[in-house]
Design an enzyme around this catalytic site. Structure first.
Site, PDB file in Angstrom:
ATOM      1  N   SER A 108      14.331  -6.360   4.429  1.00  0.00           N
ATOM      2  CA  SER A 108      13.307  -5.209   4.011  1.00  0.00           C
ATOM      3  C   SER A 108      12.299  -5.681   2.908  1.00  0.00           C
ATOM      4  O   SER A 108      13.050  -5.761   1.948  1.00  0.00           O
ATOM      5  CB  SER A 108      13.741  -3.741   3.567  1.00  0.00           C
ATOM      6  OG  SER A 108      14.624  -3.404   4.847  1.00  0.00           O
TER       7      SER A 108
ATOM      8  N   ARG B  99      10.923   0.581  -3.243  1.00  0.00           N
ATOM      9  CA  ARG B  99      12.141   0.154  -3.206  1.00  0.00           C
ATOM     10  C   ARG B  99      12.591  -0.298  -4.456  1.00  0.00           C
ATOM     11  O   ARG B  99      12.462  -1.421  -5.266  1.00  0.00           O
ATOM     12  CB  ARG B  99      11.865  -1.232  -2.441  1.00  0.00           C
ATOM     13  CG  ARG B  99      11.318  -1.055  -1.022  1.00  0.00           C
ATOM     14  CD  ARG B  99      12.687  -0.947  -0.144  1.00  0.00           C
ATOM     15  NE  ARG B  99      12.123  -1.006   1.388  1.00  0.00           N
ATOM     16  CZ  ARG B  99      12.992  -0.628   2.365  1.00  0.00           C
ATOM     17  NH1 ARG B  99      14.074  -0.457   2.126  1.00  0.00           N
ATOM     18  NH2 ARG B  99      12.426  -0.703   3.469  1.00  0.00           N
TER      19      ARG B  99
ATOM     20  N   CYS C 190      11.884   0.081  21.641  1.00  0.00           N
ATOM     21  CA  CYS C 190      12.470   1.320  22.063  1.00  0.00           C
ATOM     22  C   CYS C 190      11.668   2.397  22.077  1.00  0.00           C
ATOM     23  O   CYS C 190      10.746   2.544  20.939  1.00  0.00           O
ATOM     24  CB  CYS C 190      13.745   1.512  21.066  1.00  0.00           C
ATOM     25  SG  CYS C 190      14.411   3.310  21.237  1.00  0.00           S
TER      26      CYS C 190
ATOM     27  N   CYS D 211      13.406   7.512  25.482  1.00  0.00           N
ATOM     28  CA  CYS D 211      14.330   7.225  24.528  1.00  0.00           C
ATOM     29  C   CYS D 211      15.517   6.452  25.274  1.00  0.00           C
ATOM     30  O   CYS D 211      16.018   6.646  26.317  1.00  0.00           O
ATOM     31  CB  CYS D 211      14.836   8.436  23.876  1.00  0.00           C
ATOM     32  SG  CYS D 211      13.961   9.136  22.627  1.00  0.00           S
TER      33      CYS D 211
ATOM     34  N   ASP E  97      18.468   5.495  14.677  1.00  0.00           N
ATOM     35  CA  ASP E  97      18.646   5.659  13.397  1.00  0.00           C
ATOM     36  C   ASP E  97      17.508   6.586  12.879  1.00  0.00           C
ATOM     37  O   ASP E  97      17.379   7.091  11.918  1.00  0.00           O
ATOM     38  CB  ASP E  97      18.139   4.397  12.849  1.00  0.00           C
ATOM     39  CG  ASP E  97      16.875   3.608  13.309  1.00  0.00           C
ATOM     40  OD1 ASP E  97      16.153   4.033  14.041  1.00  0.00           O
ATOM     41  OD2 ASP E  97      16.380   2.541  12.621  1.00  0.00           O
TER      42      ASP E  97
ATOM     43  N   CYS F 180      -3.539  13.993  25.420  1.00  0.00           N
ATOM     44  CA  CYS F 180      -2.940  12.981  26.316  1.00  0.00           C
ATOM     45  C   CYS F 180      -3.148  13.186  27.976  1.00  0.00           C
ATOM     46  O   CYS F 180      -2.904  12.101  28.557  1.00  0.00           O
ATOM     47  CB  CYS F 180      -1.327  12.970  26.272  1.00  0.00           C
ATOM     48  SG  CYS F 180      -0.636  12.506  24.559  1.00  0.00           S
TER      49      CYS F 180
ATOM     50  N   CYS G  89       2.340   4.555  28.257  1.00  0.00           N
ATOM     51  CA  CYS G  89       3.120   4.693  26.955  1.00  0.00           C
ATOM     52  C   CYS G  89       3.952   6.165  27.180  1.00  0.00           C
ATOM     53  O   CYS G  89       4.716   6.427  26.287  1.00  0.00           O
ATOM     54  CB  CYS G  89       2.004   4.859  25.799  1.00  0.00           C
ATOM     55  SG  CYS G  89       1.272   6.418  25.405  1.00  0.00           S
TER      56      CYS G  89
ATOM     57  N   CYS H 255       7.050   6.562  21.349  1.00  0.00           N
ATOM     58  CA  CYS H 255       8.469   7.015  20.289  1.00  0.00           C
ATOM     59  C   CYS H 255       8.087   8.438  19.820  1.00  0.00           C
ATOM     60  O   CYS H 255       7.204   8.657  19.339  1.00  0.00           O
ATOM     61  CB  CYS H 255       8.535   6.126  19.441  1.00  0.00           C
ATOM     62  SG  CYS H 255       9.765   6.526  18.247  1.00  0.00           S
TER      63      CYS H 255
END
Length: 237
Positions: free
Chosen positions: A4, A16, A127, A133, A149, A189, A198, A202
């Site tokens: 990261s 960070r 993903c 999913c 996550d 859409c 698509c 996600c």
């Protein structure tokens, strides 16, 4: 291995920080050099905040300066001033795409490769990129298993590895419900040329990269630009 590193020092150190609030840029760069010295394969993982998205050229200069070969930008989903919008998503990647095309040196930017996989090879390498999913299991320190996550909450907990296997977790009713959950896409859409591929992408990143309140889709705008560049390339003698 994923490392990261949120870009150049100024932008990285804003978010960070360590437990006393000090920036961690130099320490992460030391870790990067250590991995390189031992020839460990790694990718750079960079959270794309609103501020970082305003400076695609500066980000590219950082990538070149640090001799980064593989980088993945993760849209910031925070609801504060750091959170990304579809317009900012498009502006960043459009600027990065133009710079990459004129650069000559190949650098792997994960989203660009995912677009090639999706539309040239017909497969979703990332993903959720095709709107579906699929469990990418996250295991917490106590053994709790979650399907993604982005969904590490009690509502989506699949069980504990002390009590079940990963196969059991995958086949559980909770995991099936997660995979098969229906979603309603906005009207923008309906007539999109890319919907068949698509399907809204996600669902967790949708509002950071796809349709905003005014109906503008950053992902569609980026795909249009990529395809125009591809057609120009194919028509070049």
């Amino acid at each position: 291995m994923g490392l990261s590193l949120d870009g150049y020092a100024e932008i990285h150190n804003k978010n960070r920080v360590d437990n006393i609030g000090a920036g961690t840029y130099s320490r992460v760069c030391n870790a990067k050099r250590l991995l390189e010295s031992y020839k460990v394969d790694f990718n750079i993982l960079t959270v794309l905040t609103r501020e970082a998205a305003r400076h695609p050229q500066k980000m590219w200069n950082f990538i070149e300066k640090e001799d980064i070969s593989y980088i993945q930008f993760i849209p910031c989903l925070d609801k504060t001033d750091c959170g990304l919008s579809p317009g900012e998503f498009y502006g960043f990647y459009s600027g990065l795409f133009k710079t990459a095309r004129s650069n000559g040196k190949y650098i792997s930017v994960k989203l660009f490769e995912d677009i090639i996989d999706l539309f040239a090879l017909g497969k979703a390498a990332a993903c959720g990129m095709n709107g579906q999913c699929s469990p990418q299991f996250v295991v917490e320190a106590d053994g709790s298993v979650y399907p993604c996550d982005f969904y590490c909450t009690d509502e989506f907990r699949l069980g504990n590895l002390k009590e079940l296997s990963l196969r059991d977790a995958f086949e559980s009713s909770a995991a099936k419900a997660f995979r098969q959950a229906k979603r309603k896409l906005p009207q923008a859409c309906d007539n999109c040329r890319y919907l068949i591929a698509c399907n809204g992408g996600c669902k967790r990143q949708f509002h950071a990269m796809c349709v905003d309140a005014k109906g503008f889709c950053g992902f569609k705008a980026l795909l249009d630009e990529c395809f125009r560049a591809g057609i120009q390339f194919l028509n070049t003698p």
